[in-house]
Design a protein around this motif. Sequence first.
Motif, PDB file in Angstrom:
ATOM      1  N   GLN A   1      37.724  13.133  36.164  1.00 44.50           N
ATOM      2  CA  GLN A   1      36.408  13.499  36.666  1.00 44.50           C
ATOM      3  C   GLN A   1      36.606  14.461  37.829  1.00 44.50           C
ATOM      4  N   LEU A   2      35.821  15.519  37.823  1.00 45.02           N
ATOM      5  CA  LEU A   2      35.907  16.559  38.847  1.00 45.02           C
ATOM      6  C   LEU A   2      34.676  16.513  39.747  1.00 45.02           C
TER       7      LEU A   2
ATOM      8  N   PHE B   1      26.874  20.330  41.663  1.00 48.65           N
ATOM      9  CA  PHE B   1      25.415  20.341  41.724  1.00 48.65           C
ATOM     10  C   PHE B   1      24.807  20.685  40.364  1.00 48.65           C
ATOM     11  N   SER B   2      25.510  21.514  39.588  1.00 51.10           N
ATOM     12  CA  SER B   2      24.960  21.990  38.323  1.00 51.10           C
ATOM     13  C   SER B   2      24.713  20.860  37.335  1.00 51.10           C
ATOM     14  N   LEU B   3      25.369  19.712  37.523  1.00 47.02           N
ATOM     15  CA  LEU B   3      25.126  18.592  36.623  1.00 47.02           C
ATOM     16  C   LEU B   3      23.657  18.178  36.654  1.00 47.02           C
ATOM     17  N   LEU B   4      23.028  18.261  37.830  1.00 47.64           N
ATOM     18  CA  LEU B   4      21.606  17.937  37.943  1.00 47.64           C
ATOM     19  C   LEU B   4      20.728  19.178  37.991  1.00 47.64           C
TER      20      LEU B   4
ATOM     21  N   SER C   1      17.887  17.163  49.179  1.00 52.65           N
ATOM     22  CA  SER C   1      18.714  18.173  49.842  1.00 52.65           C
ATOM     23  C   SER C   1      19.999  18.374  49.051  1.00 52.65           C
ATOM     24  N   ARG C   2      20.742  19.424  49.416  1.00 55.22           N
ATOM     25  CA  ARG C   2      22.004  19.692  48.735  1.00 55.22           C
ATOM     26  C   ARG C   2      22.975  18.521  48.902  1.00 55.22           C
TER      27      ARG C   2
ATOM     28  N   VAL D   1      25.392  13.165  42.284  1.00 54.09           N
ATOM     29  CA  VAL D   1      26.420  13.557  41.312  1.00 54.09           C
ATOM     30  C   VAL D   1      27.662  12.687  41.485  1.00 54.09           C
ATOM     31  N   CYS D   2      28.048  12.445  42.738  1.00 47.43           N
ATOM     32  CA  CYS D   2      29.186  11.555  42.988  1.00 47.43           C
ATOM     33  C   CYS D   2      28.923  10.170  42.411  1.00 47.43           C
TER      34      CYS D   2
END
Length: 377
Positions: free
Chosen positions: A114-115, A121-124, A280-281, A288-289
Motif C-alpha cells: 500500500q502506498l 488524495f486522488s483516491l477520493l 481540508s487537504r 485516505v490513510c
Amino acid sequence: MSILTSYSVDCFRNLKAVDFKPSPGFNLICGPNGSGKTSLLESIHYLSVGRSFRTHKISPLLQVDQQSFLIVAGIEGKEGRIGLSKSRQGLLDLRVFSESQKNFQTVAELLPLQLINSDSFSLLEGGAKLRRRFLDWMMFHVEHSFISRWRDYRRAVSQRNAVLKSMSREGFGALSRVEQEGLLLVWEHEIATLGELIDSDRRLLFDLLLPYFREIAKDFLPHYELGFEFKSGWDNSESLANTLRDARPRELQYGMTLYGPHRADFQIRSDGVLAAEILSRGQIKLLVCALKLAAGQLIDRLRFEKTEQVNRCTYLIDDLASELDRENRAKVIERLAKSGAQCFFTAIEAEDLPEVAEISLKTSGKFHVEHGKIRSA
C-alpha cells in the motif's frame, strides 16, 4: 511473511549500486530533496506490481547512460530471491526464486503493498477508476482467481463495444444485422453473468472493509459522521441482463457499454456532501490513510484465515509530514506500529518524524540517502 530481508537496486533513476538490509518493522529513509528517497520507494513499488507510481514511461526510470535497471530482493522465510531487470526497449526479465515469470502476479501475491504519498488524495478526489482499482487490489489479495474473472469480463465488454460500434454505422461489415444482433446477445450474456459475480464479490468485500474503516476514521476524524455508499455501476434493483437489454438503444448511439461493474464506484460523505468537497487537504489525507490501513488489516485477516500464514501488507509512506500536523502524523504512525507491518518512510530530516526515528533506530532501520547512495544512519 511478506518482509523484505535484503534489497538491492542499480541504475533505477539516480540510485546506483544500492544494497541494504531493511528492518522487519519501521524503516526511515532520510536525505535532502533529490537524493533518491522517493526513488527507492518507487523501485519497491515497481518490483511488486510492475509499474511506477510516478510515470507510465520506462525512459525516466533509467539513468541516461544505462540500458536497463536491476532490482533484487530477499523475502523472509523464502529460499532464493526475486530479481527484476527491465531494459530501455521494455524487455522484462522477472524471476521468482530462479523461476522465470510471464507477469507480476506471483510477486504481487508475495509482496502486497500500500502506498501513501502526495498523490493519495486522488483516491477520493479523482475518478472512479482509482477507487475500483483500490477495491480490486483487495479482491486480488483475498481471492487470486478474481483477476481472471475480471479480465474475462473486460474482454466481453470490449467485444460488445466493438459490435455496438459496428451496428451504429450504416454498413455492417462482413456480418448481417441479424448475425450482429446474435453476437451482441452472446456478449451481453457473458457480461451479465460475470458482472453479477464481480459485483457480489466487491459488495461483500466492501461490507467487510467498512467496520475497519469506521473504527480508524473515528479515531482520525472524531468530529465527523461519515456515510458510505457503494455503487454497482447500474441500478441493481434490476438484473444486469435486463439493464443491458433496456439500455441497448442508447448504447448503440454511444457505441459503448454504459452499465456494469466497469462503471462501479464508492463514495464517502460527510453530512450528505462528498467528503472530498468539504474536508481540508489534511483531513482528506487522513481519510485516505484510514482506507489504506483498513484495507491492509482486512487482507491480513482474510489471508491468514485462508492460508493460516501471516503475510502482512507492506506500506510505503512518502513524505507523511506533508499536509499533516504532528498530532495527526502520530495517529497514523501509531496505527502502523500496531499493525506489525514492514514500513518504509521517507523524510528530509529524522526530526520530521520523531516517533518513526525512535522506533527505526532501535531496530537498525534508519538510513540516509544522498546522491543515489544509501547508508545506515
